[in-house]
Design an enzyme around this catalytic site. Structure first.
Site, mmCIF file in Angstrom:
data_model
loop_
_atom_site.group_PDB
_atom_site.id
_atom_site.type_symbol
_atom_site.label_atom_id
_atom_site.label_comp_id
_atom_site.label_asym_id
_atom_site.label_seq_id
_atom_site.Cartn_x
_atom_site.Cartn_y
_atom_site.Cartn_z
ATOM 1 N N ASP A 263 0.824 -1.208 0.000
ATOM 2 C CA ASP A 263 0.000 0.000 0.000
ATOM 3 C C ASP A 263 0.860 1.260 0.000
ATOM 4 O OD1 ASP A 263 -2.676 -0.875 -0.061
ATOM 5 O OD2 ASP A 263 -2.669 -1.322 2.069
ATOM 6 N N LEU A 264 1.844 1.278 0.887
ATOM 7 C CA LEU A 264 2.663 2.483 1.034
ATOM 8 C C LEU A 264 3.467 2.769 -0.223
ATOM 9 C CD1 LEU A 264 3.833 1.834 4.692
ATOM 10 C CD2 LEU A 264 2.203 3.577 3.941
#
Length: 415
Positions: A184-185
Site C-alpha cells: 500500500d505504502l
C-alpha cells in the site's frame, strides 16, 4: 530540527496552490494524497457520511474512546494535512458538489475497484470534460487490465502474490509479511511520484492525464536485484532470514547481551573488519565476497564467535572506531525517543479538533535554499474529523454553504 539550521517561518511548501480531491480510502491512495498535502497542496478528502474512510474504524488502538470522540491511530497515520467533507456520491447533490470540486482541482486520487467511478457517473472521459487539465491517479490491486485486471487487492495478499513474502522470513519454509503495509505504502509513493510528473508535463501540454499504478506494480517495481537475479541469472531468490543473499558478512549477529547488525559491503570494509578483530582477511574461503557468500555458514560462525565476547554497546563502539557500518535493532518507542529521529523533523505536533494536542509521525522530506537556510514546512494540519470542513469547502466552491456536508439541503432562512 538541528539547532544550526535556520528555518524559514510560515513556509507553505512547493505545492502551495495545488488542489487535490482525495476520493480514496484505506491506505494507498490516502498516503499519496498525504504526501502531496505535506508538500503544501490543499487536499480535500471526500468521505461517505456513514462512517467515512474505512480506516476510521480500524482498531484498536483508538485514541480517547472514553470521551465518545475517538479516532483510530491507523486513520491518524495517513491523513495529516487534509480537510474532510462528507458527501453521498449516490445522491444528486453529492455528485453536483463533487463536480464542482473536480472543476477546481488539479489532481484527483481514487482507489475504487475498477468500474466504480463509471457507475458513479464519473468515467475518465467525464472527468476530462469537467476539467481538461485534471491529473487523475487511479490505484488498483493488481492492475486495471490484463487477465486479472480489476481484482480486489489488500496489502498482505499483494505482498504474497507479488513475491515479497517468499523473500521475507527465516527460511524458504517461513514466508512472512513485512511489518508495515508496504505494498500500500509503495503504491502511494509511486502514485505521488507519477502525479508530480504529470503536473510537470501539464505545464508543457496544458492537458491532464491519467496515472495508474497498483499494489502488484508497487512491489514488483522494487524487486531490485532479486528481480534481475531471476530475469537475468535464472536464480529464484528465497528467504534467508536476517542475512543478505549477495554480501557477506551482512546481517544480524548475536552479542553477549543482545544483537548487532553489520554491513561489510566492500573488500576494503572486510579488511578493516578483520584488522579490528584480529582476523586474517585472506583466510581460506573468505578472501573475496563471492567466496564469503559461498561459505556463508563458516563466515557467520566466525563472526558470531567474535561478537559473543562483547556486550552490544561495547561492540557498537568498537565497530564505529573500526569504520564498519553497524547498528542495533530498536523498537518503535526507542525510535521515536531517539534524538536523531527528532532532529530530522520526523515527529510533528498538531492540534486535533477533538483529541487535543497530538504528536504524530511527520513527512520524510526536508527542503533547503542554496544558502543552507531550511525552508521545510513546519506547521501541519491534524488529520480531520469526519466532515468537519464541509461548510468551509462549500463556501469556497461558491455555494454559500446551502448544502450540508452530506449533500442534503439546509434551511438557513433563520440565520
Amino acid at each position: 530540527m538541528p539547532a544550526e539550521a535556520a528555518v524559514t517561518p510560515n513556509y507553505q511548501g512547493p505545492l502551495a496552490g495545488t488542489v487535490v480531491v482525495d476520493l480514496s480510502r484505506a491506505l494507498a491512495g490516502p498516503h499519496a494524497a498525504m504526501m502531496l498535502g505535506d508538500l503544501g497542496a490543499r487536499v480535500v478528502k471526500v468521505e461517505t457520511p456513514d462512517g467515512g474512510d474505512d480506516t476510521r474504524g480500524w482498531g484498536p488502538p483508538f485514541v480517547d474512546p472514553a470521551r465518545g470522540e475517538c479516532e483510530s491511530t491507523y486513520f491518524l497515520s495517513a491523513n495529516r494535512n487534509k480537510e474532510s467533507i462528507a458527501l453521498d456520491l449516490k445522491s444528486e447533490n453529492g455528485c453536483r458538489t463533487l463536480t464542482a470540486l473536480i472543476a477546481r482541482a488539479d489532481v484527483l486520487i481514487e482507489n475504487f475497484r475498477t468500474g466504480v467511478m463509471d457507475r458513479l457517473g464519473f468515467p475518465m472521459e467525464r472527468l476530462a470534460e469537467i476539467n481538461p487539465g485534471l491529473v487523475v491517479l487511479s490505484i488498483s490491486g493488481f492492475g486495471h487490465d490484463g487477465p486479472e485486471g480489476g481484482r480486489a487487492g489488500y496489502d498482505q495478499i499483494a505482498q504474497g502474490e507479488a513475491g515479497l513474502m517468499s523473500l521475507t522470513g527465516s527460511s524458504p519454509d517461513d514466508p512472512q509479511r513485512v511489518g508495515v503495509p508496504i505494498a500500500d505504502l509503495l503504491a502511494g509513493v509511486h502514485g505521488a511520484f507519477g502525479i508530480l510528473a504529470a503536473l510537470r508535463e501539464r505545464e508543457v501540454t496544458g492537458r491532464g492525464q491519467v496515472v495508474r499504478t497498483s499494489l502488484l506494480a508497487s512491489v514488483v517495481g522494487v524487486h531490485a536485484f532479486q528481480g534481475t537475479r531471476w530475469t537475468v541469472a535464472g536464480e529464484i531468490g528465497e528467504a534467508q532470514g536476517n542475512h543478505h543473499p549477495s554480501i557477506c558478512p551482512y546481517g544480524l549477529f548475536p552479542t553477549a547481551d543482545g544483537a548487532v547488525q553489520i554491513a561489510v559491503g566492500s573488500e576494503g570494509l572486510w579488511k578493516r573488519f578483520c584488522a579490528g578483530f584480529w582476523i586474517d582477511p585472506d583466510t581460506h574461503g573468505m578472501a573475496t565476497n563471492p567466496e564469503r557468500v559461498e561459505n556463508r555458514k563458516k563466515v557467520n560462525e566466525l563472526v558470531e564467535a567474535v561478537f559473543g565476547a562483547y556486550g552490544t554497546e561495547e561492540l557498537l563502539t568498537k565497530l564505529e572506531a573500526t569504520g564498519v557500518p553497524a547498528g542495533k535493532v530498536r523498537n518503535l518507542r526507542e525510535v521515536y525517543e531517539w534524538e536523531q529521529t527528532r532532529s530530522q523533523g520526523l515527529l510533528v505536533d498538531v492540534d486535533h479538533r477533538t483529541l487535543g494536542r497530538l504528536t504524530i509521525p511527520g513527512p520524510p522530506l526536508r527542503f533547503f535554499d542554496p544558502d543552507g537556510s531550511e525552508v521545510t514546512r513546519t506547521a501541519h494540519r491534524p488529520p480531520p474529523v469526519l466532515g468537519a470542513d464541509g461548510e468551509e469547502i462549500m463556501k469556497w466552491l461558491g455555494e454559500q454553504g446551502n448544502e450540508s456536508s452530506d449533500g442534503t439541503r439546509v434551511d438557513r432562512s433563520h440565520v
